[in-house]
Design a protein around this motif. Structure first.
Motif, PDB file in Angstrom:
ATOM      1  N   TYR A  65       0.827  -1.213   0.000  1.00 47.08           N
ATOM      2  CA  TYR A  65       0.000   0.000   0.000  1.00 47.08           C
ATOM      3  C   TYR A  65       0.863   1.265   0.000  1.00 47.08           C
ATOM      4  N   MET A  66       0.432   2.238  -0.773  1.00 44.57           N
ATOM      5  CA  MET A  66       1.030   3.561  -0.756  1.00 44.57           C
ATOM      6  C   MET A  66      -0.006   4.562  -0.244  1.00 44.57           C
ATOM      7  N   PHE A  67       0.483   5.549   0.521  1.00 38.92           N
ATOM      8  CA  PHE A  67      -0.415   6.521   1.135  1.00 38.92           C
ATOM      9  C   PHE A  67      -0.202   7.943   0.613  1.00 38.92           C
ATOM     10  N   ASP A  68       0.696   8.118  -0.355  1.00 35.93           N
ATOM     11  CA  ASP A  68       0.899   9.444  -0.933  1.00 35.93           C
ATOM     12  C   ASP A  68       1.409   9.299  -2.361  1.00 35.93           C
ATOM     13  N   GLU A  69       1.332  10.375  -3.111  1.00 33.27           N
ATOM     14  CA  GLU A  69       1.745  10.363  -4.514  1.00 33.27           C
ATOM     15  C   GLU A  69       3.246  10.195  -4.664  1.00 33.27           C
ATOM     16  N   ASP A  70       4.013  10.688  -3.687  1.00 36.72           N
ATOM     17  CA  ASP A  70       5.472  10.599  -3.764  1.00 36.72           C
ATOM     18  C   ASP A  70       5.996   9.226  -3.360  1.00 36.72           C
ATOM     19  N   GLU A  71       5.126   8.370  -2.839  1.00 39.47           N
ATOM     20  CA  GLU A  71       5.463   6.998  -2.446  1.00 39.47           C
ATOM     21  C   GLU A  71       6.505   6.954  -1.324  1.00 39.47           C
ATOM     22  N   ASP A  72       6.448   7.958  -0.428  1.00 38.70           N
ATOM     23  CA  ASP A  72       7.306   7.957   0.752  1.00 38.70           C
ATOM     24  C   ASP A  72       6.657   7.217   1.920  1.00 38.70           C
ATOM     25  N   ARG A  73       5.335   7.130   1.902  1.00 37.82           N
ATOM     26  CA  ARG A  73       4.598   6.482   2.991  1.00 37.82           C
ATOM     27  C   ARG A  73       3.993   5.186   2.472  1.00 37.82           C
ATOM     28  N   TYR A  74       4.421   4.097   3.051  1.00 39.81           N
ATOM     29  CA  TYR A  74       4.012   2.795   2.534  1.00 39.81           C
ATOM     30  C   TYR A  74       3.692   1.834   3.671  1.00 39.81           C
ATOM     31  N   CYS A  75       3.095   0.740   3.310  1.00 36.29           N
ATOM     32  CA  CYS A  75       2.804  -0.326   4.269  1.00 36.29           C
ATOM     33  C   CYS A  75       2.618  -1.625   3.502  1.00 36.29           C
ATOM     34  N   TYR A  76       3.186  -2.683   4.030  1.00 31.47           N
ATOM     35  CA  TYR A  76       2.959  -4.009   3.457  1.00 31.47           C
ATOM     36  C   TYR A  76       2.237  -4.844   4.508  1.00 31.47           C
ATOM     37  N   ALA A  77       1.029  -5.269   4.200  1.00 32.54           N
ATOM     38  CA  ALA A  77       0.224  -6.055   5.138  1.00 32.54           C
ATOM     39  C   ALA A  77      -0.443  -7.181   4.368  1.00 32.54           C
ATOM     40  N   HIS A  78       0.116  -8.375   4.468  1.00 35.92           N
ATOM     41  CA  HIS A  78      -0.334  -9.476   3.627  1.00 35.92           C
ATOM     42  C   HIS A  78      -0.640 -10.710   4.475  1.00 35.92           C
ATOM     43  N   LEU A  79      -1.797 -11.284   4.224  1.00 36.92           N
ATOM     44  CA  LEU A  79      -2.211 -12.514   4.905  1.00 36.92           C
ATOM     45  C   LEU A  79      -1.945 -13.714   4.001  1.00 36.92           C
ATOM     46  N   LYS A 130      12.291 -21.859   7.840  1.00 35.09           N
ATOM     47  CA  LYS A 130      13.083 -20.677   8.198  1.00 35.09           C
ATOM     48  C   LYS A 130      12.653 -20.075   9.533  1.00 35.09           C
ATOM     49  N   TYR A 131      11.343 -20.005   9.781  1.00 38.40           N
ATOM     50  CA  TYR A 131      10.833 -19.337  10.978  1.00 38.40           C
ATOM     51  C   TYR A 131      10.250 -20.304  12.012  1.00 38.40           C
ATOM     52  N   GLN A 132      10.384 -21.602  11.767  1.00 36.69           N
ATOM     53  CA  GLN A 132       9.894 -22.626  12.706  1.00 36.69           C
ATOM     54  C   GLN A 132       8.422 -22.413  13.046  1.00 36.69           C
ATOM     55  N   ILE A 133       7.629 -22.191  12.007  1.00 39.61           N
ATOM     56  CA  ILE A 133       6.189 -21.988  12.169  1.00 39.61           C
ATOM     57  C   ILE A 133       5.484 -23.340  12.172  1.00 39.61           C
ATOM     58  N   PRO A 134       4.537 -23.567  13.075  1.00 37.51           N
ATOM     59  CA  PRO A 134       3.806 -24.843  13.091  1.00 37.51           C
ATOM     60  C   PRO A 134       3.074 -25.085  11.769  1.00 37.51           C
ATOM     61  N   PRO A 135       3.018 -26.338  11.324  1.00 38.69           N
ATOM     62  CA  PRO A 135       2.310 -26.652  10.075  1.00 38.69           C
ATOM     63  C   PRO A 135       0.859 -26.189  10.109  1.00 38.69           C
ATOM     64  N   GLU A 136       0.358 -25.812   8.943  1.00 41.53           N
ATOM     65  CA  GLU A 136      -1.022 -25.351   8.753  1.00 41.53           C
ATOM     66  C   GLU A 136      -1.298 -23.985   9.363  1.00 41.53           C
ATOM     67  N   SER A 137      -0.258 -23.295   9.837  1.00 45.62           N
ATOM     68  CA  SER A 137      -0.461 -21.956  10.396  1.00 45.62           C
ATOM     69  C   SER A 137      -0.639 -20.928   9.287  1.00 45.62           C
ATOM     70  N   ALA A 138      -1.449 -19.934   9.575  1.00 42.87           N
ATOM     71  CA  ALA A 138      -1.530 -18.768   8.705  1.00 42.87           C
ATOM     72  C   ALA A 138      -0.435 -17.790   9.104  1.00 42.87           C
ATOM     73  N   VAL A 139      -0.125 -16.857   8.193  1.00 43.21           N
ATOM     74  CA  VAL A 139       0.946 -15.898   8.429  1.00 43.21           C
ATOM     75  C   VAL A 139       0.475 -14.501   8.037  1.00 43.21           C
ATOM     76  N   ALA A 140       0.836 -13.520   8.852  1.00 45.78           N
ATOM     77  CA  ALA A 140       0.643 -12.111   8.502  1.00 45.78           C
ATOM     78  C   ALA A 140       2.019 -11.483   8.370  1.00 45.78           C
ATOM     79  N   HIS A 141       2.347 -11.059   7.157  1.00 43.76           N
ATOM     80  CA  HIS A 141       3.647 -10.430   6.885  1.00 43.76           C
ATOM     81  C   HIS A 141       3.428  -8.925   6.890  1.00 43.76           C
TER      82      HIS A 141
END
Length: 218
Positions: free
Chosen positions: A113-127, A138-149
């Motif tokens: 996500y971008m929050f301005d035209e200059d692309e200085d303010r951003y956020c990555y939020a992915h399920l 890599k992260y020793q996550i239990p099988p079948e777990s969901a992830v929020a990056h």
């Protein structure tokens, strides 16, 4: 505040059908893997998830991934990329399929996500409803777990990650030590799909709050 999803792209994609012994030793490639493929992108976070997605759908492993000491706005980053990843496989067809799956994820499934035209303010939020072999190992996550990056600029990310952790029953699989070499912060949470979805939404809303209210001390 304006909020939009920015398109992310693969900048380079090359395949080596028969890798040399030097590369095999240097990159610690499994002995039965003969082929490797390289990818570079214009978004750090999406490549990590794309490589994980490739390990779910193709018979490949992530042999290497690393970010450059730049941000997305750096002029040469638009050509060379801000992150480079590599897949390895026993057959060149496997690597090619893994690369195609990664490319599809990068170009069609990024929540950057971008929050301005200059692309200085951003956020990555992915399920991610289900982690792939790469994240599980890599992260020793239990099988079948969901992830929020989750990631954003350092101050907003630190504030927002606290809000995300308060939202649902999630745990931290990885915390970015701020500031990272690409000058961002955030983390990777895991739990049920509903909990990770709520955490991602809370993170996104909290980042937007920080951008709308940058000076709470007056």
């Amino acid at each position: 505040m304006m909020k939009r999803i920015k398109k992310t792209s693969v900048l380079r994609a090359q395949i080596v059908p028969n890798v040399t012994q030097f590369y095999r030793d240097f990159l610690d490639i499994p002995r039965d893997h003969q082929s490797i493929g390289f990818l570079s992108t214009d978004c750090e976070e999406v490549l990590y998830l794309a490589l994980d997605d490739a390990t779910k759908k193709a018979d490949v492993k992530v042999a290497f991934v690393n970010s450059a000491h730049v941000g997305l706005g750096n002029l040469w980053a638009h050509e060379r990329g801000v992150v480079i990843g590599m897949l390895s496989g026993s057959k060149v067809q496997d690597v090619r399929m893994g690369m195609l799956y990664a490319k599809d994820f990068i170009e069609r499934h990024s929540n950057y996500y971008m929050f301005d035209e200059d692309e200085d303010r951003y956020c990555y939020a992915h399920l991610i409803p289900r982690s792939g072999p790469y994240y599980l190992e890599k992260y020793q996550i239990p099988p079948e777990s969901a992830v929020a990056h989750l990631s954003a600029e350092p101050v907003a990310a630190t504030y927002a990650l606290d809000q995300a952790l308060k939202t649902g029953d999630t745990r931290i699989a990885h915390l970015y030590r701020i500031p990272t070499k690409t000058n961002m912060g955030g983390g990777i949470l895991y739990g049920t799909e509903s909990a990770c979805r709520a955490a991602a939404k809370a993170f996104l809303n909290a980042v937007e709050y920080c951008y709308d209210n940058p000076m709470e001390i007056g």
